[in-house]
Structure formats: structure tokens, C-alpha cells
Design an enzyme around this catalytic site. Structure first.
Site, PDB file in Angstrom:
ATOM      1  N   ASN A   1      38.075  20.948  26.746  1.00 39.28           N
ATOM      2  CA  ASN A   1      38.492  22.080  25.917  1.00 39.28           C
ATOM      3  C   ASN A   1      38.283  23.411  26.632  1.00 39.28           C
ATOM      4  O   ASN A   1      39.169  24.269  26.670  1.00 39.28           O
ATOM      5  CB  ASN A   1      37.734  22.078  24.592  1.00 39.28           C
ATOM      6  CG  ASN A   1      38.131  20.911  23.697  1.00 39.28           C
ATOM      7  OD1 ASN A   1      38.978  20.104  24.064  1.00 39.28           O
ATOM      8  ND2 ASN A   1      37.513  20.813  22.533  1.00 39.28           N
TER       9      ASN A   1
ATOM     10  N   GLU B   1      75.328  38.950  32.138  1.00 40.24           N
ATOM     11  CA  GLU B   1      75.518  38.192  30.902  1.00 40.24           C
ATOM     12  C   GLU B   1      74.443  37.123  30.732  1.00 40.24           C
ATOM     13  O   GLU B   1      73.950  36.890  29.613  1.00 40.24           O
ATOM     14  CB  GLU B   1      76.912  37.560  30.902  1.00 40.24           C
ATOM     15  CG  GLU B   1      78.029  38.578  30.748  1.00 40.24           C
ATOM     16  CD  GLU B   1      79.420  37.988  30.939  1.00 40.24           C
ATOM     17  OE1 GLU B   1      80.386  38.732  30.730  1.00 40.24           O
ATOM     18  OE2 GLU B   1      79.541  36.797  31.301  1.00 40.24           O
TER      19      GLU B   1
ATOM     20  N   THR C   1      76.226  58.186  21.865  1.00 36.12           N
ATOM     21  CA  THR C   1      75.564  57.740  20.640  1.00 36.12           C
ATOM     22  C   THR C   1      76.619  56.937  19.884  1.00 36.12           C
ATOM     23  O   THR C   1      77.807  57.293  19.906  1.00 36.12           O
ATOM     24  CB  THR C   1      75.075  58.915  19.762  1.00 36.12           C
ATOM     25  OG1 THR C   1      76.192  59.710  19.366  1.00 36.12           O
ATOM     26  CG2 THR C   1      74.065  59.781  20.506  1.00 36.12           C
TER      27      THR C   1
ATOM     28  N   GLN D   1      48.056  22.089  22.842  1.00 36.12           N
ATOM     29  CA  GLN D   1      48.708  21.598  24.054  1.00 36.12           C
ATOM     30  C   GLN D   1      50.138  22.130  24.150  1.00 36.12           C
ATOM     31  O   GLN D   1      50.716  22.209  25.231  1.00 36.12           O
ATOM     32  CB  GLN D   1      48.715  20.067  24.043  1.00 36.12           C
ATOM     33  CG  GLN D   1      49.272  19.423  25.288  1.00 36.12           C
ATOM     34  CD  GLN D   1      48.988  17.927  25.330  1.00 36.12           C
ATOM     35  OE1 GLN D   1      47.860  17.510  25.520  1.00 36.12           O
ATOM     36  NE2 GLN D   1      50.016  17.133  25.076  1.00 36.12           N
TER      37      GLN D   1
ATOM     38  N   LYS E   1      89.977  38.025  38.349  1.00 34.45           N
ATOM     39  CA  LYS E   1      88.731  38.283  37.630  1.00 34.45           C
ATOM     40  C   LYS E   1      87.534  38.415  38.568  1.00 34.45           C
ATOM     41  O   LYS E   1      87.404  37.713  39.554  1.00 34.45           O
ATOM     42  CB  LYS E   1      88.444  37.154  36.630  1.00 34.45           C
ATOM     43  CG  LYS E   1      89.436  37.023  35.503  1.00 34.45           C
ATOM     44  CD  LYS E   1      89.362  38.183  34.534  1.00 34.45           C
ATOM     45  CE  LYS E   1      88.062  38.191  33.758  1.00 34.45           C
ATOM     46  NZ  LYS E   1      87.917  37.024  32.890  1.00 34.45           N
TER      47      LYS E   1
ATOM     48  N   SER F   1      49.696  15.139  28.896  1.00 31.67           N
ATOM     49  CA  SER F   1      50.234  16.466  29.258  1.00 31.67           C
ATOM     50  C   SER F   1      50.442  16.617  30.764  1.00 31.67           C
ATOM     51  O   SER F   1      50.823  17.689  31.240  1.00 31.67           O
ATOM     52  CB  SER F   1      49.282  17.568  28.767  1.00 31.67           C
ATOM     53  OG  SER F   1      47.987  17.403  29.342  1.00 31.67           O
TER      54      SER F   1
ATOM     55  N   LYS G   1      51.889  25.333  26.514  1.00 30.94           N
ATOM     56  CA  LYS G   1      52.201  25.385  27.942  1.00 30.94           C
ATOM     57  C   LYS G   1      53.685  25.392  28.274  1.00 30.94           C
ATOM     58  O   LYS G   1      54.165  26.281  28.995  1.00 30.94           O
ATOM     59  CB  LYS G   1      51.506  24.231  28.660  1.00 30.94           C
ATOM     60  CG  LYS G   1      49.986  24.354  28.630  1.00 30.94           C
ATOM     61  CD  LYS G   1      49.296  23.113  29.132  1.00 30.94           C
ATOM     62  CE  LYS G   1      47.816  23.199  28.825  1.00 30.94           C
ATOM     63  NZ  LYS G   1      47.528  23.266  27.370  1.00 30.94           N
TER      64      LYS G   1
ATOM     65  N   ASN H   1      83.629  38.670  37.353  1.00 40.04           N
ATOM     66  CA  ASN H   1      82.848  38.661  36.117  1.00 40.04           C
ATOM     67  C   ASN H   1      81.380  39.058  36.342  1.00 40.04           C
ATOM     68  O   ASN H   1      80.782  38.664  37.346  1.00 40.04           O
ATOM     69  CB  ASN H   1      82.883  37.265  35.495  1.00 40.04           C
ATOM     70  CG  ASN H   1      84.294  36.824  35.149  1.00 40.04           C
ATOM     71  OD1 ASN H   1      85.124  37.639  34.759  1.00 40.04           O
ATOM     72  ND2 ASN H   1      84.562  35.539  35.301  1.00 40.04           N
TER      73      ASN H   1
ATOM     74  N   TYR I   1      39.171  23.871  18.717  1.00 41.47           N
ATOM     75  CA  TYR I   1      40.309  23.321  19.450  1.00 41.47           C
ATOM     76  C   TYR I   1      40.982  22.222  18.645  1.00 41.47           C
ATOM     77  O   TYR I   1      40.339  21.398  17.991  1.00 41.47           O
ATOM     78  CB  TYR I   1      39.866  22.754  20.806  1.00 41.47           C
ATOM     79  CG  TYR I   1      41.032  22.225  21.618  1.00 41.47           C
ATOM     80  CD1 TYR I   1      41.823  23.085  22.370  1.00 41.47           C
ATOM     81  CD2 TYR I   1      41.370  20.877  21.598  1.00 41.47           C
ATOM     82  CE1 TYR I   1      42.909  22.621  23.094  1.00 41.47           C
ATOM     83  CE2 TYR I   1      42.463  20.392  22.313  1.00 41.47           C
ATOM     84  CZ  TYR I   1      43.228  21.277  23.057  1.00 41.47           C
ATOM     85  OH  TYR I   1      44.317  20.804  23.762  1.00 41.47           O
TER      86      TYR I   1
END
Length: 458
Positions: free
Chosen positions: A110, A290, A155, A322, A283, A23, A325, A285, A317
Site C-alpha cells: 500500500n 484538429e 468578439t 488501482q 486539400k 496490475s 493508473k 488539412n 486503501y
């Protein structure tokens, strides 16, 4: 392969298995938290007489040296180690010799990784919460500047009733205020220290877990060692809170995108937060809005991934954990980037106030007020509703707003109308007579703003 376990095994782990199991490529991110936890652990071991003062000093100096060298770039966290814990401990032993081998006394990886993840998450919550507060400040400033900026309220994406920009922004202040309070709740609830839980059943060493918790800024130790090493509720809570924050940002972005369109032209996004087209020179944008809207799904994915990972894990555990993360790190980074960029975009955005007001007028948002006028002159509401519907139809045919329709046209539909109808349907009148708590009227909005300013000061 640099591993802290090998006595039980008679041959090397297959390289593919080792790589799959390791890891270090992602948990190296909390090297600070790992060293911080080790420093507290060593201080506690010395306090309890498990380490001598000399050993404590040697280990503490060694750990601080590793931290300093990593921070300065002098020492690189190498992927030849299985995880960040292995890297720190092995490097410490290389530097100070046998005393370094006592670092791990009375703990397991652990409870060590449980601690690291909690410390890291707690730090992230504070950072994200600070960004949410900055966004609240930006929204509050827009509100203060736009108590009399009239616009249509919607609405079903249909123009409904007149409101102000301050009122519209106040809805988002409420959303992000709840987000801030959720983060505070999580930080409070998660603030117990798992260190000392061992692998799952504690340890025979006379550890002072209250002391370690105090050194690390926790309210106290976890009260069940099995839960201590296998709890990830706090992380699920954070990912849930981040998902809600992103949902709020996404809703806001959707409105910015609509308001930025040629049809609405309610806002002008600053050039620094816009992009152009590779082929169409006209344009401009709303790419930031977005992208924030798009990245919301990414954070949702992290929450669903961890929920799915955790749902079938027996106590205590298991290596599955693992997987908490990478997705969590990505969600935290994504949310932080989105909050900061959105706040910058909103802070620099220009609002086309005249266009907003005209949109409210031509959208017949004052139609309800025309009906209320009739009701106040003795006409039953259901009849008033039908009369105003005919007025709106007449205005649509003539392509004019209600306040541009001559009085004789009003009287053709209902003789009840008099000259004062124009004052009754004026946008300022329509908005400001809405005086209940939370309404868009100027007096009501100023009370809300005052309450928000007090909230931010506290």
C-alpha cells in the site's frame, strides 16, 4: 501465478480473478520508481540496524542489477507476476537468495505503490512543465516578431477592434504561464513521502521516515499514515491541470483551424504538420490542430474517471485505487504529445500579415476610433455611435473599408469630419494609441514582452 501472499489461502486463485486483479500490465511502467524506492528503503533499514551492512550491499547490488538488465532489455518484466512490486522482489530473491526476502521489511504494498505513483507523477510533472516552458518560448518569439503585425481582434467571432498578432499571442502566453505555475504548485504540494505508512497504521519497526524522504528528494514524510496510503489528490490536481492545459491548446487549435480556412487565410501551416485528402488533391488539412482539439476530451475523461473512482472510497486503501493508473498514464502521454506537436506546428507556421491587415480594415475594426474622433470634436458618444453606424452602412454598400471612403461622403453624414479622420482611423494609429498596460499598442506590448522575457529568464 507469482504472488507474495499465499499462507492464508488453501487453494489457487481462479485464473480469471487473478487476471482481473493483476496490475503488472500497466504498473510495470514505473519499474524505475519502484526500484528507486526500494533502494532508499534498504539504505534506511541498514541505517537503523534492521539490516546488516552486508545484507544492504547484497540487496542494493541485486536491485541495481535488475534495473540495469531491464533497461538493457536483458530482463523482461513478465506478466506472470501480479504487479511490479512482486516482479522486483521475486526476481531479487531468485538472484541473491534469502537476503532478498528482507526487502519488504517494514513496508506494505500500500505505501509502496503510493510512493511509486508519487515518484512517477513528480517525474512527469517536471517533464510536462519543461514542455510548457518550450511552448512559452515559441509564443514569445512570435510576439517579438509581430509587434506591428496588424489584425482584427474578435468578439463573438465578429471582427471587433484592431490589435496585433503579438497582442493576440500574448493572451496565450498568459494562459500557459498560469499552467506552468499550476504545475509548480502541484509539485510543491505533493512533495511528501508516504513510504513508512505501512498498510495504513505505520509499523512497529524503528523506521527513519525523514531519512527515506530525504533520500528520495521529498520535503519530508506524510504526517498521517492512513492518508499516506489513500491520498490521490495530487493526481487529481495534475489531471485537472492537464485538462486546463488541453483546454488552452484546444482554444488555440480552434483559432488555427479557422485562420487556416480558405475564407481567412491568415496562416499557412507547414507541410510537416498538415495532411492531404485521399480524393481531393487541392486539400491541405490542419489535422494536427484538429487532433489536439479532439484529444482534449480524452484528458477530461481521465479526470472524471478518477474523480468518480475516488468519490465513494472509505479510508484507507481499497483495490479501487488501482484504477488511478491507466487513465492517468494515458492523460500524461496525451498531454505531452499534444504540447510538443502544437509547439512544433506553431514554430513552423507562416503568418500572412498582409491578409490579416486587410481583414482588419474590411472588418471595420477602426469604427470605434471613428466614433472617438467625433467625441474628441465635441459630439456626444451616443450621437457619434449612430453617425459611424451610417458610415459603415455606406461602406458596406460600396464594398470598401472606412479609410477608402471619400471625405465628401464623410461630410454628408457629419460635417464635423475633416481630412485628419484618415490618420485617426489608420490601423497603426488605432493600435498604438492604446497604451494602457496589457493593451496592443507598441509601447505597451514592448513592456509586456520585456516582462515575459524576464519571467522566462528567471
Amino acid at each position: 501465478m507469482a504472488q507474495l501472499w499465499g499462507g492464508r489461502f488453501t487453494k489457487e486463485t481462479d485464473q480469471l480473478v487473478y487476471n482481473f486483479n493483476a496490475s503488472i500490465t500497466f504498473d510495470k511502467r514505473f519499474y524505475k520508481q519502484d526500484i528507486k524506492g526500494s533502494l532508499a528503503h534498504v539504505a534506511m533499514l541498514a541505517k537503523q540496524g534492521i539490516l546488516t551492512e552486508e545484507e544492504k550491499e547484497q540487496i542494493t547490488d541485486g536491485l541495481n542489477g535488475i534495473l540495469e538488465d531491464v533497461e538493457s532489455g536483458k530482463l523482461e518484466i513478465s506478466d506472470k507476476y501480479e504487479d511490479i512490486h512482486s516482479f522486483v522482489e521475486a526476481t531479487l530473491i531468485d538472484r541473491i537468495g534469502d537476503p532478498g526476502k528482507k526487502l519488504h521489511t517494514g513496508r506494505s504494498r500500500n505505501d509502496q505503490v503510493a510512493l511509486d505513483m508519487k515518484l512517477f507523477t513528480r517525474d512527469e510533472i517536471h517533464e510536462i512543465d519543461a514542455q510548457v516552458k518550450e511552448l512559452l518560448e515559441v509564443i514569445l518569439h512570435v510576439m517579438e516578431e509581430n509587434v506591428e503585425t496588424y489584425m482584427p481582434g474578435f468578439t463573438h467571432l465578429q471582427k471587433a477592434q484592431p490589435i496585433t498578432l503579438a497582442h493576440h499571442m500574448g493572451a496565450y502566453f498568459e494562459m500557459f504561464r498560469r499552467d506552468h505555475e499550476r504545475l509548480q504548485d502541484i509539485a510543491k504540494r505533493m512533495n511528501t513521502c508516504p513510504l513508512g505508512s505501512g498498510a495504513l497504521a505505520g509499523t512497529t519497526y524503528p523506521l527513519d521516515r525523514e531519512y527515506t524522504a530525504e533520500l528520495l528528494g521529498f520535503d519530508g514524510p506524510t504526517l498521517n499514515s492512513m492518508d499516506g496510503v489513500s491520498d490521490r489528490d495530487y493526481l487529481l490536481e495534475l489531471l485537472s491541470a492537464l485538462s486546463i492545459i488541453m483546454m488552452h491548446l484546444s482554444r488555440f487549435c480552434e483559432e488555427v483551424i479557422i485562420w487556416n480556412s480558405n475564407e481567412y487565410q491568415f496562416v499557412e501551416i507547414d507541410d510537416a504538420y498538415s495532411t492531404g485528402s485521399s480524393i481531393m488533391p487541392q486539400k491541405k488539412n490542419p489535422d494536427i490542430a484538429e487532433l489536439v482539439r479532439g484529444k482534449t476530451g480524452r484528458v477530461y475523461g481521465a479526470l472524471n474517471a478518477l474523480l468518480t473512482t475516488m468519490k465513494g472510497i472509505p479510508l484507507a486503501y481499497n483495490k479501487d485505487m488501482q484504477e488511478d493508473k491507466e487513465w492517468a498514464f494515458d492523460a500524461m502521454d496525451t498531454a505531452k504529445g499534444c504540447i510538443t506537436l502544437f509547439a512544433g506546428m506553431l514554430k513552423t507556421m507562416q503568418f500572412n500579415k498582409d491578409r490579416m491587415e486587410e481583414s482588419a480594415k474590411h472588418g471595420f475594426t477602426n469604427a470605434t476610433d471613428a466614433a472617438d474622433y467625433l467625441v474628441n470634436h465635441g459630439v456626444p458618444f451616443r450621437d457619434a455611435h449612430g453617425i459611424v453606424g451610417k458610415l459603415v452602412l455606406t461602406c458596406i454598400e460600396k464594398k470598401i473599408p472606412l479609410d477608402a471612403l471619400p471625405l465628401e461622403e464623410y461630410k454628408k453624414i457629419s460635417p464635423v469630419f475633416e481630412e485628419d479622420i484618415y490618420e485617426a482611423i489608420d490601423l497603426e494609429t488605432c493600435v498604438n494609441k492604446r497604451i494602457t498596460i496589457g493593451a496592443p499598442g507598441k509601447d505597451a506590448m514592448e513592456k509586456s514582452i520585456a516582462a515575459y522575457k524576464k519571467y522566462m529568464a528567471e
